[in-house]
Design a protein around this motif. Structure first.
Motif, short mmCIF file in Angstrom:
data_model
loop_
_atom_site.label_atom_id
_atom_site.label_comp_id
_atom_site.label_asym_id
_atom_site.label_seq_id
_atom_site.Cartn_x
_atom_site.Cartn_y
_atom_site.Cartn_z
N LEU A 127 0.81 -1.23 0.00
CA LEU A 127 0.00 0.00 0.00
C LEU A 127 0.84 1.27 0.00
N PRO A 135 -7.63 -5.87 6.34
CA PRO A 135 -7.53 -4.50 6.87
C PRO A 135 -6.28 -3.71 6.47
N GLY A 136 -5.50 -4.17 5.51
CA GLY A 136 -4.38 -3.35 4.99
C GLY A 136 -3.41 -2.96 6.09
N VAL A 173 -4.48 -12.36 6.14
CA VAL A 173 -3.59 -13.48 5.85
C VAL A 173 -2.13 -13.06 5.73
N GLU A 178 -12.05 -2.95 -0.35
CA GLU A 178 -11.12 -3.58 -1.32
C GLU A 178 -10.69 -4.96 -0.83
N VAL A 212 -9.91 -9.03 -4.45
CA VAL A 212 -8.75 -9.93 -4.49
C VAL A 212 -9.16 -11.40 -4.40
C1 LIG Z 1 -6.34 -4.32 -1.57
S1 LIG Z 1 -5.83 -4.59 0.08
C2 LIG Z 1 -7.01 -3.55 0.94
C3 LIG Z 1 -6.50 -3.11 2.29
C4 LIG Z 1 -7.43 -2.25 3.14
N1 LIG Z 1 -8.75 -2.80 3.26
C5 LIG Z 1 -7.48 -0.85 2.59
O1 LIG Z 1 -8.55 -0.45 2.11
O2 LIG Z 1 -6.47 -0.13 2.70
C6 LIG Z 1 -6.43 -6.23 0.38
C7 LIG Z 1 -6.29 -6.69 1.82
O3 LIG Z 1 -6.85 -8.01 1.95
C8 LIG Z 1 -5.87 -8.92 2.50
N2 LIG Z 1 -6.18 -10.23 1.94
C9 LIG Z 1 -6.00 -10.66 0.70
N3 LIG Z 1 -6.50 -11.90 0.54
C10 LIG Z 1 -7.04 -12.24 1.73
C11 LIG Z 1 -7.72 -13.40 2.21
N4 LIG Z 1 -7.95 -14.44 1.43
N5 LIG Z 1 -8.16 -13.40 3.50
C12 LIG Z 1 -7.92 -12.33 4.31
N6 LIG Z 1 -7.29 -11.20 3.89
C13 LIG Z 1 -6.85 -11.17 2.63
C14 LIG Z 1 -4.56 -8.29 2.10
O4 LIG Z 1 -3.45 -8.75 2.82
C15 LIG Z 1 -4.87 -6.82 2.34
O5 LIG Z 1 -4.85 -6.49 3.70
#
Ligand SMILES: C[S@@+](CC[C@H](N)C(=O)[O-])C[C@H]1O[C@@H](n2cnc3c(N)ncnc32)[C@H](O)[C@@H]1O
Length: 372
Positions: free
Chosen positions: A44, A88-89, A118, A156, A160
């Motif tokens: 990020l 939660p990024g 994760v 977001e 993913v």
């Molecule tokens: C695009 S980032 C968004 C981060 C945050 N929500 C923001 O808006 O700044 C995606 C987030 O989902 C997490 N993530 C991705 N795949 C996941 C999964 N299968 N289970 C839990 N978290 C996941 C990533 O590590 C990251 O924290």
């Protein structure tokens, strides 16, 4: 040339087992236990690959905090509430939401915070951002969050989750796959045989799509878990993501690295590969399990309805001219309804226990900042 261990592994897998469905490729790119994009890094911010709404401005998380307060009141102000964030990024959104919620001690004291993450690198970052917050726990999946009334926030996160891509050919819809071309490069292809009777599952608008059209779908399992949870244990979920209001044909599989779109087949594991979210499909799946659906609306509409302009004005009045300019730029960025602006690209969907109606920001009736 830089080493590409995941690219080599994917090529070897294709060689041994045949063409790889897009969903499996996406899963490996993001979640491969050693080389997956979300296993190994903090992507990020300005120095990373992309910037999300909570990273644009504190206002975003603060307003989600106010939204949480308004839903908690509608739930009858329970003395115990799980506040769950999916993906939660850096923990920025939760930190901003909690700051806004501190002014409501009965709610603040009722909160148990659950971070579903994760990525070990981001978990550490969240831990630092939220140091001092009590009653906080981390989980790999929402399945591991204990039962109880909950408000679930996901910004977001759904984009993913791996998608299936289907390609229309003369005799039906074929699973889209990744194969290796004669020069050793990855390329798109289609499974040799169509998926039997796939068109029965398609929204009517898509059934008439021309040969060559691509249709994307995500398994309903994650949204069904959220919907079942709020239906049975009380509460609501708020899903914010880029995507479309209506299910339609189109190829949105994309990769972003260093704030630029790149070829999703070029460097697996080194770019964020995502696809737009089909909000109509999410809403249908949530309704199918008996949850109530609110919206979806555009992010611009949602943020204005929950009071972002009022919040921006309040912050600007106390700020230096430079900071006030930054706040005004952030407000515009989050609510911009130009074709590719965040205010229109991003949509907001609420799902809840069926007796909760008129959730703030998602209907014309309510305003989170009204003190209601
Ligand atoms: C695009 S980032 C968004 C981060 C945050 N929500 C923001 O808006 O700044 C995606 C987030 O989902 C997490 N993530 C991705 N795949 C996941 C999964 N299968 N289970 C839990 N978290 C996941 C990533 O590590 C990251 O924290």
């Amino acid at each position: 040339m830089t080493e590409q261990p995941l690219l080599n592994e994917i090529k070897a897998l294709i060689k041994s087992s045949g063409p790889m469905p897009v969903w499996r490729y996406m899963e490996l790119c993001l979640m491969h236990p050693r080389h997956g994009y979300y296993i190994s890094r903090d992507p990020l911010g300005r120095e990373g690959d992309f910037t999300t709404s909570p990273e644009v401005s504190q206002m975003f998380g603060e307003l989600l905090g106010l939204w949480t307060a308004s839903v908690w009141k509608q739930m009858g102000s329970p003395q115990f509430l799980r506040l769950i964030e999916l993906g939660p990024g850096r923990g920025t959104m939760m930190a901003d939401a909690l700051r806004a919620l501190r002014v409501l001690p009965p709610l603040y004291q009722a909160l148990h915070i659950h971070m579903v993450e994760v990525n070990p690198v981001l978990r550490e970052r969240q831990n630092a951002t939220l140091s001092g917050v009590r009653n906080i726990a981390w989980h790999d999946s929402i399945d591991d969050v204990p039962e109880g009334p909950s408000i679930i926030l996901a910004n977001e996160y759904f984009d993913v989750l791996p998608i299936h891509q289907m390609v229309k050919r003369e005799h039906g819809w074929h699973e889209r796959v990744i194969e290796v071309d004669p020069n050793g490069k990855l390329q798109f292809g289609a499974a040799a045989e169509p998926t039997p009777r796939f068109d029965v599952l398609l929204p009517p608008l898509v059934r008439a799509a021309p040969v060559g059209a691509v249709f994307e779908w995500r398994p309903d399992s994650e949204i069904m878990k959220l919907a079942t949870r709020v239906r049975d244990q009380d509460g609501a979920a708020l899903i914010i993501d880029y995507g479309h209001l209506r299910s339609d044909a189109g190829d949105t599989f994309q990769a972003i690295a260093r704030h630029t779109f790149t070829d999703p087949l070029k460097a697996p594991g080194q770019a964020d590969v995502t696809a737009h979210v089909d909000f109509q499909a999410l809403a249908r799946a949530a309704e199918d399990v008996g949850a109530r659906v609110h919206g979806p609306v555009t992010q611009g509409d949602f943020l204005k309805r929950v009071g972002i302009e009022t919040r921006a004005n309040a912050l600007m009045q106390k700020a230096s001219p430079e900071i006030a300019t930054d706040i005004s730029i952030a407000l515009k960025r989050l609510t911009d309804t130009g074709r590719s602006g965040m205010g229109s690209m991003f949509k907001v969907l609420g799902i809840s226990e069926p007796r909760l109606t008129g959730l703030a920001g998602l209907s014309d009736l309510e305003h989170a900042g009204d003190g209601s």
